[in-house]
Write an enzyme that holds these catalytic residues in place. Structure first.
Site, PDB file in Angstrom:
ATOM      1  N   ASP A   8     -14.732   7.783 -43.731  1.00  0.00           N
ATOM      2  CA  ASP A   8     -13.666   8.655 -43.245  1.00  0.00           C
ATOM      3  C   ASP A   8     -14.001  10.078 -43.655  1.00  0.00           C
ATOM      4  O   ASP A   8     -13.977  10.407 -44.845  1.00  0.00           O
ATOM      5  CB  ASP A   8     -12.318   8.235 -43.832  1.00  0.00           C
ATOM      6  CG  ASP A   8     -11.221   9.235 -43.506  1.00  0.00           C
ATOM      7  OD1 ASP A   8     -11.161   9.693 -42.349  1.00  0.00           O
ATOM      8  OD2 ASP A   8     -10.432   9.568 -44.421  1.00  0.00           O
ATOM      9  N   THR A  12     -10.811  17.745 -46.026  1.00  0.00           N
ATOM     10  CA  THR A  12     -10.924  18.047 -47.448  1.00  0.00           C
ATOM     11  C   THR A  12     -11.976  17.198 -48.146  1.00  0.00           C
ATOM     12  O   THR A  12     -12.755  17.692 -48.950  1.00  0.00           O
ATOM     13  CB  THR A  12      -9.575  17.849 -48.157  1.00  0.00           C
ATOM     14  OG1 THR A  12      -8.586  18.649 -47.510  1.00  0.00           O
ATOM     15  CG2 THR A  12      -9.656  18.259 -49.615  1.00  0.00           C
ATOM     16  N   LYS A  15     -14.952  10.331 -47.565  1.00  0.00           N
ATOM     17  CA  LYS A  15     -14.695   9.125 -48.352  1.00  0.00           C
ATOM     18  C   LYS A  15     -15.299   7.910 -47.664  1.00  0.00           C
ATOM     19  O   LYS A  15     -15.558   7.921 -46.461  1.00  0.00           O
ATOM     20  CB  LYS A  15     -13.188   8.928 -48.541  1.00  0.00           C
ATOM     21  CG  LYS A  15     -12.465  10.142 -49.115  1.00  0.00           C
ATOM     22  CD  LYS A  15     -10.982   9.948 -49.175  1.00  0.00           C
ATOM     23  CE  LYS A  15     -10.332   9.918 -47.814  1.00  0.00           C
ATOM     24  NZ  LYS A  15     -10.451  11.180 -47.074  1.00  0.00           N
ATOM     25  N   GLY A  94      -6.590  12.766 -33.461  1.00  0.00           N
ATOM     26  CA  GLY A  94      -7.491  12.625 -34.590  1.00  0.00           C
ATOM     27  C   GLY A  94      -7.864  11.171 -34.836  1.00  0.00           C
ATOM     28  O   GLY A  94      -7.014  10.279 -34.746  1.00  0.00           O
ATOM     29  N   ASP A  96      -8.478   9.757 -37.545  1.00  0.00           N
ATOM     30  CA  ASP A  96      -7.739   9.224 -38.694  1.00  0.00           C
ATOM     31  C   ASP A  96      -6.379   8.676 -38.271  1.00  0.00           C
ATOM     32  O   ASP A  96      -5.931   7.641 -38.798  1.00  0.00           O
ATOM     33  CB  ASP A  96      -7.571  10.302 -39.767  1.00  0.00           C
ATOM     34  CG  ASP A  96      -6.928  11.584 -39.238  1.00  0.00           C
ATOM     35  OD1 ASP A  96      -7.001  11.848 -38.019  1.00  0.00           O
ATOM     36  OD2 ASP A  96      -6.346  12.321 -40.058  1.00  0.00           O
ATOM     37  N   ARG A  97      -5.740   9.323 -37.306  1.00  0.00           N
ATOM     38  CA  ARG A  97      -4.436   8.846 -36.837  1.00  0.00           C
ATOM     39  C   ARG A  97      -4.581   7.522 -36.087  1.00  0.00           C
ATOM     40  O   ARG A  97      -3.744   6.627 -36.213  1.00  0.00           O
ATOM     41  CB  ARG A  97      -3.762   9.899 -35.955  1.00  0.00           C
ATOM     42  CG  ARG A  97      -3.552  11.232 -36.657  1.00  0.00           C
ATOM     43  CD  ARG A  97      -2.857  12.248 -35.762  1.00  0.00           C
ATOM     44  NE  ARG A  97      -1.423  11.985 -35.654  1.00  0.00           N
ATOM     45  CZ  ARG A  97      -0.598  12.711 -34.906  1.00  0.00           C
ATOM     46  NH1 ARG A  97      -1.068  13.704 -34.175  1.00  0.00           N
ATOM     47  NH2 ARG A  97       0.692  12.415 -34.854  1.00  0.00           N
ATOM     48  N   THR A 172       6.674  29.727 -63.506  1.00  0.00           N
ATOM     49  CA  THR A 172       6.145  29.869 -62.145  1.00  0.00           C
ATOM     50  C   THR A 172       5.413  28.610 -61.692  1.00  0.00           C
ATOM     51  O   THR A 172       5.600  28.128 -60.572  1.00  0.00           O
ATOM     52  CB  THR A 172       5.201  31.083 -62.068  1.00  0.00           C
ATOM     53  OG1 THR A 172       5.918  32.260 -62.440  1.00  0.00           O
ATOM     54  CG2 THR A 172       4.662  31.254 -60.651  1.00  0.00           C
TER      55      THR A 172
END
Length: 242
Positions: A8, A12, A15, A94, A96-97, A172
């Site tokens: 996949d 980012t 994998k 996509g 992945d979808r 913060t």
């Protein structure tokens, strides 16, 4: 029994998972998508089959390399799928979808399915009981939200998620963590509620490495599986590459 390499390639991370029959043997992250990086994995596990889901411009030599060493399939809208895609431009969906939806349908074939993927973006993927993937929604993912607040302001720092963040931020850093993580949880819950109002017998699945950061804040009952996408890839590979 076949050994299958499922890859996949997301925006980012790159994998992979090794399956022996349907059992997960190894989970790994790749530093890049060159054949030389993947070759040691082939040598170690000797997969007979391989399937790639990619939403990036991956190495052009990789499909040919994988085809030489395995029975290889590149997932696309033209693949044999357990779902149909009666939308305007199936080629824009996509990979992945498609994998996440296929996994959800294989697990819960008689229900309305809302499969949620947590990656660079959050994808909400609806499949009806007739196994038609009708679309859903896309919104910014966790790291994208942190990065946007840092890059589009003068003084807000870039922070990382922490599963022990407080609801009420006291500085913060924790204000940013609470805003992103509680905000994501409430977004997901809200969308689930909207689907539940519209569809009875709805099954919600969620996957992605970020889910453990905020899932304690989710109120709805959800099926969670961090390897759901890979199980979908394995299922699709069995349909296309027996």
């Amino acid at each position: 029994m076949p050994t299958t390499l499922c890859l996949d390639f997301g925006n980012t991370r790159l994998k992979g998972v090794i399956f022996h029959n349907t059992d997960i043997v190894e989970v790994f992250t790749l530093t890049n998508d060159s054949p030389s990086t993947i070759e040691p994995i082939l040598n170690q596990f000797k997969p007979t089959h391989c399937i790639l889901s990619s939403v990036i411009h991956h190495n052009e030599q990789l499909p040919q390399f994988l085809s030489k060493h395995t029975r290889f399939h590149l997932l696309s809208h033209e693949s044999k799928l357990p779902i149909s895609t009666p939308i305007g431009k199936p080629s824009t969906i996509g990979a992945d979808r498609l994998a996440i939806c296929s996994a959800a349908v294989s697990l819960f074939p008689t229900q309305h399915n809302l499969a949620i993927g947590l990656g660079s973006c959050i994808t909400y993927n609806y499949v009806n009981p007739f196994h038609e993937f009708l679309g859903g929604a896309i919104s910014p993912g966790m790291n994208m939200r942190f990065k946007a607040m840092h890059e589009q302001t003068a003084k807000l720092p870039l922070v990382k998620a922490d599963k022990n963040f407080p609801l009420i931020g006291y500085d913060t850093k924790t204000n940013l963590q609470s805003g992103v993580l509680v905000g994501m949880a409430k977004e997901i819950d809200g969308i689930i509620e909207a689907y539940k109002e519209k569809f009875s017998n709805l099954k919600v699945s969620i996957t992605g490495g970020d889910m453990h950061f905020f899932k304690t804040y989710l109120k709805n009952e959800i099926y969670t599986d961090e390897h759901l996408l890979f199980k979908g890839l394995l299922y699709i590979n069995q349909l296309n590459n027996p």
